[in-house]
Design a protein around this motif. Structure first.
Motif, PDB file in Angstrom:
ATOM      1  N   SER A  14       4.833  -0.630  14.840  1.00 36.44           N
ATOM      2  CA  SER A  14       4.885  -2.082  14.623  1.00 36.44           C
ATOM      3  C   SER A  14       3.557  -2.560  14.063  1.00 36.44           C
ATOM      4  O   SER A  14       2.538  -1.876  14.173  1.00 36.44           O
ATOM      5  CB  SER A  14       5.206  -2.810  15.930  1.00 36.44           C
ATOM      6  OG  SER A  14       4.171  -2.602  16.880  1.00 36.44           O
ATOM      7  N   VAL A  15       3.583  -3.745  13.454  1.00 31.72           N
ATOM      8  CA  VAL A  15       2.377  -4.408  12.965  1.00 31.72           C
ATOM      9  C   VAL A  15       2.402  -5.827  13.509  1.00 31.72           C
ATOM     10  O   VAL A  15       3.393  -6.548  13.340  1.00 31.72           O
ATOM     11  CB  VAL A  15       2.318  -4.435  11.427  1.00 31.72           C
ATOM     12  CG1 VAL A  15       1.092  -5.216  10.949  1.00 31.72           C
ATOM     13  CG2 VAL A  15       2.292  -3.010  10.855  1.00 31.72           C
ATOM     14  N   ASP A  16       1.329  -6.230  14.180  1.00 31.44           N
ATOM     15  CA  ASP A  16       1.254  -7.569  14.751  1.00 31.44           C
ATOM     16  C   ASP A  16       0.787  -8.588  13.714  1.00 31.44           C
ATOM     17  O   ASP A  16       0.264  -8.227  12.655  1.00 31.44           O
ATOM     18  CB  ASP A  16       0.294  -7.582  15.949  1.00 31.44           C
ATOM     19  CG  ASP A  16       0.832  -6.793  17.130  1.00 31.44           C
ATOM     20  OD1 ASP A  16       2.067  -6.700  17.267  1.00 31.44           O
ATOM     21  OD2 ASP A  16       0.018  -6.258  17.906  1.00 31.44           O
ATOM     22  N   ALA A  17       0.947  -9.849  14.036  1.00 30.56           N
ATOM     23  CA  ALA A  17       0.551 -10.932  13.130  1.00 30.56           C
ATOM     24  C   ALA A  17      -0.943 -10.860  12.826  1.00 30.56           C
ATOM     25  O   ALA A  17      -1.773 -10.751  13.732  1.00 30.56           O
ATOM     26  CB  ALA A  17       0.895 -12.279  13.753  1.00 30.56           C
ATOM     27  N   GLY A  18      -1.282 -10.902  11.550  1.00 29.59           N
ATOM     28  CA  GLY A  18      -2.671 -10.883  11.121  1.00 29.59           C
ATOM     29  C   GLY A  18      -3.357  -9.540  11.246  1.00 29.59           C
ATOM     30  O   GLY A  18      -4.556  -9.432  11.010  1.00 29.59           O
ATOM     31  N   GLU A  19      -2.612  -8.499  11.587  1.00 29.29           N
ATOM     32  CA  GLU A  19      -3.204  -7.183  11.822  1.00 29.29           C
ATOM     33  C   GLU A  19      -3.261  -6.368  10.537  1.00 29.29           C
ATOM     34  O   GLU A  19      -2.378  -6.454   9.685  1.00 29.29           O
ATOM     35  CB  GLU A  19      -2.379  -6.450  12.877  1.00 29.29           C
ATOM     36  CG  GLU A  19      -3.055  -5.222  13.445  1.00 29.29           C
ATOM     37  CD  GLU A  19      -2.267  -4.616  14.598  1.00 29.29           C
ATOM     38  OE1 GLU A  19      -2.902  -4.083  15.524  1.00 29.29           O
ATOM     39  OE2 GLU A  19      -1.030  -4.657  14.562  1.00 29.29           O
ATOM     40  N   PHE A  20      -4.292  -5.551  10.425  1.00 34.83           N
ATOM     41  CA  PHE A  20      -4.472  -4.639   9.295  1.00 34.83           C
ATOM     42  C   PHE A  20      -4.344  -3.224   9.855  1.00 34.83           C
ATOM     43  O   PHE A  20      -5.195  -2.773  10.610  1.00 34.83           O
ATOM     44  CB  PHE A  20      -5.851  -4.839   8.658  1.00 34.83           C
ATOM     45  CG  PHE A  20      -5.999  -4.241   7.276  1.00 34.83           C
ATOM     46  CD1 PHE A  20      -5.827  -2.882   7.057  1.00 34.83           C
ATOM     47  CD2 PHE A  20      -6.322  -5.052   6.194  1.00 34.83           C
ATOM     48  CE1 PHE A  20      -5.967  -2.338   5.795  1.00 34.83           C
ATOM     49  CE2 PHE A  20      -6.472  -4.519   4.915  1.00 34.83           C
ATOM     50  CZ  PHE A  20      -6.291  -3.157   4.717  1.00 34.83           C
ATOM     51  N   VAL A  21      -3.267  -2.543   9.479  1.00 32.97           N
ATOM     52  CA  VAL A  21      -2.989  -1.210  10.004  1.00 32.97           C
ATOM     53  C   VAL A  21      -3.072  -0.190   8.871  1.00 32.97           C
ATOM     54  O   VAL A  21      -2.483  -0.387   7.804  1.00 32.97           O
ATOM     55  CB  VAL A  21      -1.587  -1.148  10.658  1.00 32.97           C
ATOM     56  CG1 VAL A  21      -1.269   0.273  11.128  1.00 32.97           C
ATOM     57  CG2 VAL A  21      -1.516  -2.126  11.828  1.00 32.97           C
ATOM     58  N   ALA A  22      -3.821   0.886   9.104  1.00 31.79           N
ATOM     59  CA  ALA A  22      -3.925   1.978   8.132  1.00 31.79           C
ATOM     60  C   ALA A  22      -3.028   3.120   8.569  1.00 31.79           C
ATOM     61  O   ALA A  22      -3.026   3.520   9.735  1.00 31.79           O
ATOM     62  CB  ALA A  22      -5.372   2.455   8.015  1.00 31.79           C
ATOM     63  N   LEU A  23      -2.261   3.657   7.629  1.00 28.18           N
ATOM     64  CA  LEU A  23      -1.343   4.760   7.885  1.00 28.18           C
ATOM     65  C   LEU A  23      -1.888   6.005   7.190  1.00 28.18           C
ATOM     66  O   LEU A  23      -2.042   6.026   5.968  1.00 28.18           O
ATOM     67  CB  LEU A  23       0.046   4.411   7.342  1.00 28.18           C
ATOM     68  CG  LEU A  23       1.202   5.357   7.650  1.00 28.18           C
ATOM     69  CD1 LEU A  23       1.513   5.351   9.136  1.00 28.18           C
ATOM     70  CD2 LEU A  23       2.445   4.938   6.856  1.00 28.18           C
ATOM     71  N   ILE A  24      -2.233   7.024   7.984  1.00 25.17           N
ATOM     72  CA  ILE A  24      -2.765   8.256   7.419  1.00 25.17           C
ATOM     73  C   ILE A  24      -1.921   9.432   7.877  1.00 25.17           C
ATOM     74  O   ILE A  24      -1.174   9.334   8.849  1.00 25.17           O
ATOM     75  CB  ILE A  24      -4.251   8.477   7.796  1.00 25.17           C
ATOM     76  CG1 ILE A  24      -4.396   8.703   9.312  1.00 25.17           C
ATOM     77  CG2 ILE A  24      -5.103   7.296   7.355  1.00 25.17           C
ATOM     78  CD1 ILE A  24      -5.812   9.107   9.715  1.00 25.17           C
ATOM     79  N   GLY A  25      -2.030  10.537   7.168  1.00 26.90           N
ATOM     80  CA  GLY A  25      -1.263  11.713   7.527  1.00 26.90           C
ATOM     81  C   GLY A  25      -1.373  12.767   6.460  1.00 26.90           C
ATOM     82  O   GLY A  25      -1.815  12.509   5.337  1.00 26.90           O
ATOM     83  N   GLU A  26      -0.966  13.972   6.797  1.00 27.90           N
ATOM     84  CA  GLU A  26      -1.008  15.067   5.849  1.00 27.90           C
ATOM     85  C   GLU A  26      -0.026  14.813   4.699  1.00 27.90           C
ATOM     86  O   GLU A  26       0.909  14.023   4.834  1.00 27.90           O
ATOM     87  CB  GLU A  26      -0.637  16.380   6.549  1.00 27.90           C
ATOM     88  CG  GLU A  26      -1.556  16.761   7.686  1.00 27.90           C
ATOM     89  CD  GLU A  26      -1.082  18.002   8.422  1.00 27.90           C
ATOM     90  OE1 GLU A  26      -0.037  18.563   8.015  1.00 27.90           O
ATOM     91  OE2 GLU A  26      -1.745  18.411   9.387  1.00 27.90           O
ATOM     92  N   SER A  27      -0.236  15.498   3.586  1.00 28.56           N
ATOM     93  CA  SER A  27       0.722  15.426   2.488  1.00 28.56           C
ATOM     94  C   SER A  27       2.075  15.914   2.993  1.00 28.56           C
ATOM     95  O   SER A  27       2.155  16.933   3.675  1.00 28.56           O
ATOM     96  CB  SER A  27       0.261  16.285   1.315  1.00 28.56           C
ATOM     97  OG  SER A  27      -0.938  15.779   0.773  1.00 28.56           O
TER      98      SER A  27
END
Length: 344
Positions: free
Chosen positions: A28-41
């Protein structure tokens, strides 16, 4: 009653034939939140953005945006163009036959010259560029235009796919700061896919780490938590330089082939220790067990590559004295405790 979250994904499963991307992914992403999504190829980062935007249809699960169900049980309930999501592609995807102003105006149901001019000013695109076409802009300028276009309809959620991949290293920090300021001022929540771990840690409130194909989310925490306390070796390596060595932990210390190393967790047993370069320093010693195999200048310090009984390990040389040369012998000393990842 609290406002709905800009993004909620629950139990998402998706496969391409026999290739399983996720079996049960939730975030989930909350209001005003900046979320980075990382992971292997191959972990499905870009595929996930496309699913949220409605460009692909997962096999099962549920997606809601701003409290509205947009995907459920294998069906896109609301199409891409009606989801109220801003999407900035890796290649920006600006319309080459349109001017800057026309690109930003595109998609606005009720075009407003004031809104477009305000956004162009906000992203640092002056009026002298407004009538140019994308091919007449630099990579950084195109990125700013793509951001302005995505923000124009005032989306509750902004999706960014590798936003710094086509920008030279010298501009990334400035553009990152600009991106964070603009999204904050616009009140947009952000989910950003990136391979740039420095940008992910510097910009995000939370980092979501995807595991190998089919594993889904393996860690979801503030950047400092993921960096200092990664749940596995992959998360450790994706968040910056580190050396991974085995050790037996007891009473706050790990017994390793390079000697005892203090640990920063209440854990006992067999573990993989995460050694960050800044937690180690090199001390010259003619009969030391470690030898320098490489020296890299990193601005405020040098990074030494060292050959040890545990394999290659990197350490920081922050002294004002010239760094040791290749072949110099010595020993490594810890300046901070290591994080132990339990080994099954």
């Amino acid at each position: 009653m609290s406002d709905p979250q800009p993004l909620v994904l629950a139990g998402i499963r998706h496969a391409y034939g026999d290739h399983l991307v996720w079996s049960d992914l939730s975030l989930s992403v909350d209001a005003g939140e900046f979320v980075a999504l990382i992971g292997e190829s191959g972990s499905g980062k870009t595929t996930l953005l496309r699913a949220i935007a409605g460009l692909i249809c997962p096999d099962s699960g549920h997606i809601s945006i701003d409290g509205v169900s947009v995907f459920k049980d294998g069906e896109n309930v609301i199409p891409c163009e009606s989801r109220g999501v801003g999407l900035v592609f890796q290649e920006y995807a600006l319309f080459p036959h349109m001017t800057v102003r026309e690109n930003v105006t595109y998609g606005l149901q009720q075009p407003s010259e004031g809104r477009v001019d305000g956004l162009l000013t906000l992203v640092g695109i002056g009026p002298e560029l407004a009538d140019r076409r994308p091919a007449q802009l630099s990579g950084g300028q195109q990125q700013r235009v793509a951001l302005a276009r995505a923000l124009a309809p005032r989306p509750a959620l902004l999706l960014l796919d590798e936003p710094f991949s086509n920008v030279d290293a010298g501009r990334r920090h400035a553009l990152g700061r600009l991106l964070r300021r603009i999204t904050t001022e616009e009140g947009a929540s952000v989910l950003m896919v990136t391979h740039d771990h420095e940008a992910a840690m510097a910009l995000s409130d939370r980092m979501v780490v995807l595991g190998p194909q089919g594993h889904g989310v393996v860690q979801d925490a503030p950047p400092v938590e993921v960096y200092r306390r990664p749940v596995n070796a992959s998360a450790a390596e994706m968040t910056g330089r580190c050396s991974l060595i085995p050790g037996e932990v007891a009473s706050g210390s790990a017994d390793t082939v390079v000697g005892p190393i203090p640990v920063c967790a209440d854990f006992e047993g067999t573990a993989t220790l995460v050694l960050r370069p800044e937690g180690l320093t090199f001390v010259c010693s003619a009969d030391g067990p470690v030898s320098v195999t490489g020296v890299q200048f990193a601005g405020a310090h040098h990074v030494l590559s060292c050959d040890t009984a545990a394999g290659p390990i990197e350490a920081i040389w922050s002294s004002q004295d010239p760094p040791p040369t290749v072949g110099t012998r010595g020993q490594l000393q810890t300046t901070s405790a290591a994080w132990p990842i339990p080994r099954g």
